[in-house]
Design an enzyme around this catalytic site. Structure first.
Site, PDB file in Angstrom:
ATOM      1  N   HIS A 128       1.634  -6.111  -5.646  1.00  0.00           N
ATOM      2  CA  HIS A 128       1.922  -4.791  -5.100  1.00  0.00           C
ATOM      3  C   HIS A 128       3.187  -4.900  -4.261  1.00  0.00           C
ATOM      4  O   HIS A 128       3.595  -6.002  -3.854  1.00  0.00           O
ATOM      5  CB  HIS A 128       0.771  -4.306  -4.218  1.00  0.00           C
ATOM      6  CG  HIS A 128      -0.450  -3.895  -4.978  1.00  0.00           C
ATOM      7  ND1 HIS A 128      -0.447  -2.882  -5.914  1.00  0.00           N
ATOM      8  CD2 HIS A 128      -1.740  -4.364  -4.927  1.00  0.00           C
ATOM      9  CE1 HIS A 128      -1.677  -2.732  -6.413  1.00  0.00           C
ATOM     10  NE2 HIS A 128      -2.470  -3.621  -5.835  1.00  0.00           N
ATOM     11  N   CYS A 170       5.732  -2.165  -7.100  1.00  0.00           N
ATOM     12  CA  CYS A 170       6.200  -0.828  -6.731  1.00  0.00           C
ATOM     13  C   CYS A 170       7.262  -0.948  -5.652  1.00  0.00           C
ATOM     14  O   CYS A 170       7.293  -1.907  -4.882  1.00  0.00           O
ATOM     15  CB  CYS A 170       5.040   0.026  -6.218  1.00  0.00           C
ATOM     16  SG  CYS A 170       3.883   0.554  -7.509  1.00  0.00           S
TER      17      CYS A 170
END
Length: 282
Positions: A128, A170
């Site tokens: 992430h 991301c």
């Protein structure tokens, strides 16, 4: 007639900054280019005894307090990267579910190794993220803290050699809805190089945006990267390969039961400070 006034003399270099410590009221010294000692070779030397290390950090599971979901599909990415870079003769190691501290320790240890017999260095981060951040299993870590370990002044045996970072994460929460278009040698002299030179950062998505991953097949970016490396490594230069990766990823479209997340697009972002062309040996 152009007015010169009391401004900088023609040909002087100026910094695009409010001020530089130690240079208040002074002009920066004139730059050198042709006589800087950099040899006119246009591609990186890739005939060292070893291609180098490829470090894969594959974070799938996160501690509850982070509120980060499990990254289904990331193991498919790690396996694909491992296969491709092993075939390219890199020494590959997958490191699963590392905390921030352990990510930093691992990369610091590698940066302190002797890379003098190696052509390059590759790091693949699967986790992430947010803009400028990558997540350990216990929270966020600044990417700059990791990449700066390999700067030319901190990792001397990789100075002047390519350092490639591929980052699947991301970089924000924006969604791209897309738009319809109508389209019919050995170096024998002393060199001085920038400490930030010879890095390449291949991000899975543009700044501020989500990065998409299929829960079974893996992420759009990593799977496209591996496909293009299999097809074109040894034939095309790295930036050409990554342009084809961009094109491949741009063809994807998200499929989600949540309307806000359905039919979305993605484009990778390549940031290059490479000073030469990079060709994988054929």
């Amino acid at each position: 007639m152009t007015e010169m006034g009391d401004g900088p003399h023609l040909g002087e270099d100026q910094a695009d900054a409010k001020s530089i410590p130690g240079f208040k009221g002074k002009s920066l010294p004139a730059s050198k280019s042709m006589d800087s000692g950099i040899l006119p070779d246009y591609s990186y030397r890739m005939d060292y005894p070893e291609m180098g290390e490829c470090v894969i950090i594959n974070n799938k599971n996160f501690q509850p307090h982070t509120r980060m979901s499990s990254r289904s599909g990331t193991d498919a990415d790690a396996a694909s990267v491992r296969e491709v870079f092993m075939n390219l003769k890199y020494k590959v190691k997958i490191n699963n579910d590392l905390s921030c501290g352990n990510i930093y320790k691992l990369l610091k240890k590698i940066s302190e190794e002797d890379h003098s017999e190696r052509s390059s260095f590759v790091c693949v981060l699967l986790s992430h993220g947010d803009e400028g951040l990558i997540y350990g299993t216990d929270g966020p870590l600044e990417l700059k803290a990791l990449t700066s370990l390999f700067r030319g002044d901190r990792c001397r045996s990789l100075a002047g050699k390519p350092k490639l970072f591929f980052i699947q994460a991301c970089r924000g929460t924006e969604l791209d809805a897309g738009i319809e278009t109508d389209s019919g040698s050995e170096e024998t002299m002393c060199q001085k190089i920038p400490v930030e030179a010879d890095f390449l950062y291949a991000y899975s998505t543009a700044p501020g945006y989500y990065s998409w991953r299929n829960a079974v097949q893996g992420s759009w970016f990593i799977q496209s990267l591996c496909e293009m490396l299999k097809k074109h490594a040894g034939k095309l230069e790295l930036m050409q390969i990554l342009t084809r990766v961009n094109r491949k990823v741009a063809e994807y479209e998200s499929c989600s039961t949540q309307q806000d997340f359905n039919a979305k697009k993605q484009i990778p972002c390549i940031v290059s400070m490479l000073t030469k062309e990079f060709y994988f040996p054929s």
